[in-house]
Design a protein around this motif. Structure first.
Motif, PDB file in Angstrom:
ATOM      1  N   ALA A 193       0.726  -1.278   0.003  1.00 55.95           N
ATOM      2  CA  ALA A 193       0.014   0.162  -0.116  1.00 55.95           C
ATOM      3  C   ALA A 193       0.714   1.124  -0.377  1.00 55.95           C
ATOM      4  O   ALA A 193       1.005   2.083  -0.044  1.00 55.95           O
ATOM      5  N   TRP A 194       2.061   1.441   0.832  1.00 52.85           N
ATOM      6  CA  TRP A 194       3.115   1.569   1.173  1.00 52.85           C
ATOM      7  C   TRP A 194       3.641   2.938  -0.579  1.00 52.85           C
ATOM      8  O   TRP A 194       3.086   3.812  -1.337  1.00 52.85           O
ATOM      9  N   LYS A 195       3.970   1.938  -1.514  1.00 49.10           N
ATOM     10  CA  LYS A 195       4.427   1.945  -2.471  1.00 49.10           C
ATOM     11  C   LYS A 195       2.723   2.633  -3.547  1.00 49.10           C
ATOM     12  O   LYS A 195       4.293   4.081  -3.586  1.00 49.10           O
ATOM     13  N   TYR A 196       2.078   2.741  -3.115  1.00 49.94           N
ATOM     14  CA  TYR A 196       0.743   3.305  -4.127  1.00 49.94           C
ATOM     15  C   TYR A 196       0.948   5.430  -3.589  1.00 49.94           C
ATOM     16  O   TYR A 196       0.738   6.320  -4.373  1.00 49.94           O
ATOM     17  N   PHE A 197       0.762   5.088  -2.670  1.00 46.38           N
ATOM     18  CA  PHE A 197       0.821   6.298  -1.574  1.00 46.38           C
ATOM     19  C   PHE A 197       1.538   6.718  -1.301  1.00 46.38           C
ATOM     20  O   PHE A 197       1.204   8.305  -0.619  1.00 46.38           O
ATOM     21  N   GLY A 198       2.477   6.322  -1.775  1.00 48.32           N
ATOM     22  CA  GLY A 198       3.455   7.498  -1.006  1.00 48.32           C
ATOM     23  C   GLY A 198       4.920   7.584  -2.064  1.00 48.32           C
ATOM     24  O   GLY A 198       6.226   7.723  -2.247  1.00 48.32           O
ATOM     25  N   ASP A 199       4.103   7.164  -3.749  1.00 57.25           N
ATOM     26  CA  ASP A 199       4.959   8.019  -4.658  1.00 57.25           C
ATOM     27  C   ASP A 199       6.357   6.872  -5.186  1.00 57.25           C
ATOM     28  O   ASP A 199       7.662   7.157  -5.378  1.00 57.25           O
ATOM     29  N   GLY A 200       5.643   5.702  -4.621  1.00 54.85           N
ATOM     30  CA  GLY A 200       7.016   4.546  -4.964  1.00 54.85           C
ATOM     31  C   GLY A 200       8.046   3.901  -3.493  1.00 54.85           C
ATOM     32  O   GLY A 200       8.345   3.937  -3.868  1.00 54.85           O
ATOM     33  N   CYS A 201       7.462   4.825  -2.951  1.00 59.50           N
ATOM     34  CA  CYS A 201       8.015   4.577  -1.558  1.00 59.50           C
ATOM     35  C   CYS A 201       8.523   2.494  -0.881  1.00 59.50           C
ATOM     36  O   CYS A 201       7.004   2.809  -0.924  1.00 59.50           O
ATOM     37  N   SER A 202       9.524   2.474  -0.661  1.00 60.23           N
ATOM     38  CA  SER A 202       9.440   1.484   0.245  1.00 60.23           C
ATOM     39  C   SER A 202       9.763   1.067   1.296  1.00 60.23           C
ATOM     40  O   SER A 202      10.597   2.265   2.317  1.00 60.23           O
ATOM     41  N   LEU A 203       9.125   0.538   2.681  1.00 53.73           N
ATOM     42  CA  LEU A 203       9.176   0.564   3.964  1.00 53.73           C
ATOM     43  C   LEU A 203      10.654   0.341   4.354  1.00 53.73           C
ATOM     44  O   LEU A 203      11.250  -0.280   5.481  1.00 53.73           O
ATOM     45  N   SER A 204      10.985  -0.970   3.636  1.00 61.43           N
ATOM     46  CA  SER A 204      11.519  -1.982   3.889  1.00 61.43           C
ATOM     47  C   SER A 204      12.153  -2.058   3.240  1.00 61.43           C
ATOM     48  O   SER A 204      13.787  -3.001   3.174  1.00 61.43           O
ATOM     49  N   ARG A 205      13.575  -0.833   2.954  1.00 69.89           N
ATOM     50  CA  ARG A 205      14.537  -1.206   1.702  1.00 69.89           C
ATOM     51  C   ARG A 205      15.431  -0.530   2.586  1.00 69.89           C
ATOM     52  O   ARG A 205      15.729  -0.193   3.970  1.00 69.89           O
ATOM     53  N   GLU A 206      16.940  -1.949   2.556  1.00 66.05           N
ATOM     54  CA  GLU A 206      18.639  -1.971   3.322  1.00 66.05           C
ATOM     55  C   GLU A 206      18.892  -0.372   2.875  1.00 66.05           C
ATOM     56  O   GLU A 206      20.155  -1.263   2.393  1.00 66.05           O
ATOM     57  N   THR A 207      18.931   0.515   2.615  1.00 68.79           N
ATOM     58  CA  THR A 207      19.603   1.831   2.717  1.00 68.79           C
ATOM     59  C   THR A 207      21.209   1.541   2.519  1.00 68.79           C
ATOM     60  O   THR A 207      22.152   1.824   2.124  1.00 68.79           O
ATOM     61  N   GLU A 208      20.927   1.025   3.870  1.00 69.93           N
ATOM     62  CA  GLU A 208      23.002   1.326   4.721  1.00 69.93           C
ATOM     63  C   GLU A 208      23.379   0.177   3.929  1.00 69.93           C
ATOM     64  O   GLU A 208      24.674   0.585   3.912  1.00 69.93           O
ATOM     65  N   LYS A 209      22.882  -0.533   3.764  1.00 70.26           N
ATOM     66  CA  LYS A 209      24.055  -2.497   2.845  1.00 70.26           C
ATOM     67  C   LYS A 209      24.215  -1.598   1.769  1.00 70.26           C
ATOM     68  O   LYS A 209      25.696  -1.443   1.449  1.00 70.26           O
ATOM     69  N   GLU A 210      23.242  -0.754   1.093  1.00 69.99           N
ATOM     70  CA  GLU A 210      23.593  -0.032  -0.809  1.00 69.99           C
ATOM     71  C   GLU A 210      24.874   0.817  -0.042  1.00 69.99           C
ATOM     72  O   GLU A 210      25.855   0.889  -0.888  1.00 69.99           O
ATOM     73  N   LEU A 211      24.945   1.503   0.476  1.00 67.73           N
ATOM     74  CA  LEU A 211      25.962   2.933   1.274  1.00 67.73           C
ATOM     75  C   LEU A 211      27.068   2.180   1.310  1.00 67.73           C
ATOM     76  O   LEU A 211      27.998   2.667   1.164  1.00 67.73           O
ATOM     77  N   GLU A 212      27.070   0.987   2.132  1.00 67.12           N
ATOM     78  CA  GLU A 212      28.691   0.223   2.316  1.00 67.12           C
ATOM     79  C   GLU A 212      29.196   0.077   1.217  1.00 67.12           C
ATOM     80  O   GLU A 212      30.414  -0.360   1.125  1.00 67.12           O
TER      81      GLU A 212
END
Length: 243
Positions: A193-212
């Motif tokens: 649901a968040w994807k549709y109402f948050g303009d593609g937003c993901s609540l469970s993205r592991e962004t820290e790992k991508e930065l590392e």
């Protein structure tokens, strides 16, 4: 996580009409017009909650100014321009956002923050910053954006490309909670649901790992929680990385 998967499937079934609209291209074009109005209301409330953290985060921006002493800053996913108030006077600003409907809100924010100078306004996603030349930016800022981009790795590759050597990437992002927590459980349930109402937003993205994984020479990162602590967007990472 079996229960989370079952509940997630139930949410997907409830969202089937929206999914069909999205496949037809109707939902995206409609929501891109609505989303800026939503953010114009929500962003100031969020800014109030993280004001202290943003002040601390951006307090050393001038440290990365180029030889001329002027700071050249690119903000990816500028939205309504809620970060402008935290930028130092005389900052030379380039704003990039894929949604052109944010423009009037961004210009309003600029009129309220005359200490910054807008040099370029680019309609582009973080994955496709072709209009910005290699190594021409002192600082790149990205807040609450990496959660909704299509490809985090491509965005970070573009960040490295446009940054000069010794430049910095500043970030503040909501991220996945600890996998053993109830917060993560509800993040997985609410994600469709968040994807549709948050303009593609993901609540469970592991962004820290991508930065590392990205080839920064230095990474300064810490985890924080934003109130209210029970909501699925509470877990955040904040910091900066140096090219």
């Amino acid at each position: 996580m079996v229960l989370a998967s079952c509940l997630q499937q139930c949410v997907r079934l409830l969202l089937l009409p929206l999914h069909l609209l999205a496949r037809l291209g109707a939902w995206g074009s409609f929501y891109k017009r609505v989303f800026p109005y939503v953010m114009a209301k929500v962003a100031p409330l969020y800014n109030h909650k993280v004001c202290k953290q943003k002040q601390e985060l951006f307090s050393n921006l001038r440290k990365f100014a180029g030889p001329s002493g002027q700071l050249t800053l690119l903000e990816i996913g500028t939205g309504t321009g809620t970060n402008f108030q935290f930028y130092p006077p005389g900052c030379r600003l380039t704003c990039a956002d894929p949604n052109p409907h944010f423009r009037k809100f961004l210009l309003k924010s600029l009129s309220e923050n005359r200490h910054v100078k807008l040099e370029h306004l680019v309609v582009a996603s973080g994955e496709k910053l072709h209009q910005i030349r290699d190594g021409t930016v002192d600082v790149v800022v990205c807040t609450l954006v990496l959660c909704s981009v299509t490809n985090v790795q491509k965005v970070l590759a573009e960040v490295l490309r446009v940054l000069r050597l010794g430049g910095a990437f500043y970030f503040l992002e909501h991220v996945a909670a600890d996998h053993s927590s109830w917060t993560y459980f509800w993040q997985k349930v609410c994600d469709p649901a968040w994807k549709y109402f948050g303009d593609g937003c993901s609540l469970s993205r592991e962004t820290e790992k991508e930065l590392e994984k990205t080839n920064f020479s230095e990474l300064n990162l810490r985890r924080i929680r934003v109130t209210p602590y029970w909501i699925p967007t509470s877990p955040h990472i904040i910091g900066y990385a140096v090219k």
